[in-house]
Design a protein around this motif. Structure first.
Motif, PDB file in Angstrom:
ATOM      1  N   ASP A 159      39.464  34.072 -41.933  1.00  0.00           N
ATOM      2  CA  ASP A 159      40.140  35.332 -41.989  1.00  0.00           C
ATOM      3  C   ASP A 159      40.712  35.845 -43.100  1.00  0.00           C
ATOM      4  O   ASP A 159      41.196  36.956 -43.262  1.00  0.00           O
ATOM      5  N   ALA A 160      41.037  34.797 -44.110  1.00  0.00           N
ATOM      6  CA  ALA A 160      41.788  34.861 -45.228  1.00  0.00           C
ATOM      7  C   ALA A 160      40.666  35.437 -46.492  1.00  0.00           C
ATOM      8  O   ALA A 160      41.167  35.411 -47.646  1.00  0.00           O
ATOM      9  N   GLY A 161      39.518  35.638 -45.898  1.00  0.00           N
ATOM     10  CA  GLY A 161      38.451  36.006 -46.918  1.00  0.00           C
ATOM     11  C   GLY A 161      37.721  35.055 -47.693  1.00  0.00           C
ATOM     12  O   GLY A 161      36.894  35.589 -48.610  1.00  0.00           O
ATOM     13  N   LEU A 162      37.755  33.779 -47.119  1.00  0.00           N
ATOM     14  CA  LEU A 162      36.812  32.799 -47.883  1.00  0.00           C
ATOM     15  C   LEU A 162      35.781  32.336 -47.006  1.00  0.00           C
ATOM     16  O   LEU A 162      35.668  32.478 -45.925  1.00  0.00           O
ATOM     17  N   ARG A 163      34.614  31.843 -47.710  1.00  0.00           N
ATOM     18  CA  ARG A 163      33.444  31.609 -47.140  1.00  0.00           C
ATOM     19  C   ARG A 163      33.446  30.083 -46.771  1.00  0.00           C
ATOM     20  O   ARG A 163      33.761  29.432 -47.765  1.00  0.00           O
ATOM     21  N   VAL A 164      33.295  29.835 -45.424  1.00  0.00           N
ATOM     22  CA  VAL A 164      33.456  28.417 -45.050  1.00  0.00           C
ATOM     23  C   VAL A 164      32.241  27.733 -45.322  1.00  0.00           C
ATOM     24  O   VAL A 164      31.146  27.962 -45.274  1.00  0.00           O
ATOM     25  N   ILE A 165      32.150  26.668 -46.212  1.00  0.00           N
ATOM     26  CA  ILE A 165      31.201  25.583 -46.747  1.00  0.00           C
ATOM     27  C   ILE A 165      30.807  24.644 -45.513  1.00  0.00           C
ATOM     28  O   ILE A 165      29.638  24.453 -45.215  1.00  0.00           O
ATOM     29  N   GLY A 166      31.745  24.175 -45.153  1.00  0.00           N
ATOM     30  CA  GLY A 166      31.669  22.939 -43.988  1.00  0.00           C
ATOM     31  C   GLY A 166      33.172  22.217 -43.597  1.00  0.00           C
ATOM     32  O   GLY A 166      34.163  22.767 -44.170  1.00  0.00           O
ATOM     33  N   GLY A 167      33.230  21.734 -42.467  1.00  0.00           N
ATOM     34  CA  GLY A 167      34.603  21.518 -42.074  1.00  0.00           C
ATOM     35  C   GLY A 167      34.241  20.015 -41.217  1.00  0.00           C
ATOM     36  O   GLY A 167      33.094  19.991 -40.576  1.00  0.00           O
ATOM     37  N   HIS A 168      35.185  19.148 -41.140  1.00  0.00           N
ATOM     38  CA  HIS A 168      35.167  18.170 -40.499  1.00  0.00           C
ATOM     39  C   HIS A 168      36.566  17.543 -40.131  1.00  0.00           C
ATOM     40  O   HIS A 168      37.305  17.814 -40.733  1.00  0.00           O
ATOM     41  N   TYR A 169      36.542  16.556 -39.213  1.00  0.00           N
ATOM     42  CA  TYR A 169      37.730  15.651 -38.974  1.00  0.00           C
ATOM     43  C   TYR A 169      37.611  14.304 -39.659  1.00  0.00           C
ATOM     44  O   TYR A 169      36.398  13.746 -40.241  1.00  0.00           O
ATOM     45  N   TYR A 170      38.814  13.827 -40.142  1.00  0.00           N
ATOM     46  CA  TYR A 170      38.845  12.262 -40.682  1.00  0.00           C
ATOM     47  C   TYR A 170      39.856  11.512 -40.068  1.00  0.00           C
ATOM     48  O   TYR A 170      40.766  12.099 -39.382  1.00  0.00           O
ATOM     49  N   PHE A 171      39.964  10.346 -40.205  1.00  0.00           N
ATOM     50  CA  PHE A 171      40.668   9.256 -39.510  1.00  0.00           C
ATOM     51  C   PHE A 171      40.480   9.298 -38.166  1.00  0.00           C
ATOM     52  O   PHE A 171      41.183   8.931 -37.436  1.00  0.00           O
ATOM     53  N   GLY A 172      39.003   9.467 -37.864  1.00  0.00           N
ATOM     54  CA  GLY A 172      38.659   9.230 -36.403  1.00  0.00           C
ATOM     55  C   GLY A 172      38.752   7.909 -35.932  1.00  0.00           C
ATOM     56  O   GLY A 172      39.096   7.664 -34.531  1.00  0.00           O
ATOM     57  N   ALA A 173      38.893   6.818 -36.502  1.00  0.00           N
ATOM     58  CA  ALA A 173      38.623   5.736 -36.262  1.00  0.00           C
ATOM     59  C   ALA A 173      40.014   4.960 -35.765  1.00  0.00           C
ATOM     60  O   ALA A 173      40.378   4.196 -34.956  1.00  0.00           O
ATOM     61  N   VAL A 174      41.171   5.683 -36.310  1.00  0.00           N
ATOM     62  CA  VAL A 174      42.591   5.517 -35.943  1.00  0.00           C
ATOM     63  C   VAL A 174      43.024   6.397 -34.988  1.00  0.00           C
ATOM     64  O   VAL A 174      44.367   6.177 -34.713  1.00  0.00           O
ATOM     65  N   LEU A 175      42.238   7.431 -34.549  1.00  0.00           N
ATOM     66  CA  LEU A 175      42.801   8.202 -33.606  1.00  0.00           C
ATOM     67  C   LEU A 175      43.412   7.804 -32.275  1.00  0.00           C
ATOM     68  O   LEU A 175      44.336   8.032 -31.657  1.00  0.00           O
ATOM     69  N   PRO A 176      42.414   6.727 -31.652  1.00  0.00           N
ATOM     70  CA  PRO A 176      42.857   6.229 -30.275  1.00  0.00           C
ATOM     71  C   PRO A 176      44.380   5.511 -30.620  1.00  0.00           C
ATOM     72  O   PRO A 176      45.106   5.611 -29.810  1.00  0.00           O
ATOM     73  N   LEU A 177      44.322   4.766 -31.562  1.00  0.00           N
ATOM     74  CA  LEU A 177      45.768   4.213 -32.002  1.00  0.00           C
ATOM     75  C   LEU A 177      46.737   5.059 -32.008  1.00  0.00           C
ATOM     76  O   LEU A 177      47.827   4.780 -31.286  1.00  0.00           O
TER      77      LEU A 177
END
Length: 235
Positions: A159-177
């Protein structure tokens, strides 16, 4: 990056598992892209842009934050770091917004404003805290407005006029904690706002850093969950 957190950790910030791991994740996300001039928006201490100066071929960094008392110039690994309260036009090829958008009411407007300051082809690397259901007194303490899903962040970026190249999550391993800790806090009832960032000993820092490092090779394919949302985009 929030100055409140850098004040808590002080000189230990470079040894803290969270910041060490996030810096590596930033470098991994940017792999193959050789930035020369970095514009670090809401930079705080400039930890992440200084990390890139020390570990990549980037030549200089402009750290912008309204919290600075005055403009100043410093060096990192023999390269210039310019701390400024504001900038106008800048020939930057990489713009960092590390945990910034969640602090402002108009996240799209802020992105549009900085997109207008840099040339076409500039890359944007944006991180925000993930999942509103993880909301806690930590967010209140840091004056967050919201947390995001990956889809929500990508929508804001588009919406801000930028082209998304890629996206992801991080710190998935510590999410349950983290989820377990949030549940325990809620069972205890209302608590005063406070930071959950604490200093760790060498053993716990090494253990948590190691867990997060295992995640790095698969990070860019993680669209399921983690503590942080990453989005790489281009003007």
């Amino acid at each position: 990056m929030d100055l409140k957190e850098s004040d808590i950790l002080g000189a230990d910030i470079g040894r803290h598992w969270y910041y060490r791991s996030k810096a590596r994740a930033i470098a991994q996300t940017l792999a193959g892209f050789e930035a020369q001039r970095i514009l670090d928006v809401g930079a705080g201490s400039g930890f992440f842009s200084r990390y890139l100066l020390a570990h990549t071929g980037a030549r200089e960094a402009w750290c912008v934050d309204i919290s600075y008392e005055a403009d100043s110039d410093r060096c990192e690994a023999g390269k210039a770091v310019y701390y400024r309260r504001a900038v106008e036009q800048l020939d930057a090829d990489l713009v960092l917004l590390m945990d910034v958008l969640e602090h402002v009411d108009d996240d799209r407007g802020l992105l549009r404003d900085y997109a207008a300051k840099v040339p076409a082809g500039s890359r944007f690397l944006i991180t925000v805290p993930a999942f509103q259901w993880l909301w806690s007194g930590h967010d209140v303490f840091l004056e967050h407005r919201r947390r995001y899903t990956l889809g929500q962040l990508e929508s804001v970026v588009s919406d801000a006029g930028l082209r998304v190249i890629g996206g992801h999550y991080y710190f998935g391993a510590v999410l349950p904690l983290a989820a377990m800790l949030r549940l325990v806090q809620r069972l205890r009832g209302p608590q005063p706002p406070s930071s959950q960032l604490t200093r760790h000993g060498s053993l716990s820092n090494s253990l948590l850093s190691g867990v997060c490092r295992v995640e790095l090779p698969f990070m860019c394919r993680n669209r399921v969950g983690g503590l942080s949302v990453f989005c790489l985009a281009e003007k």
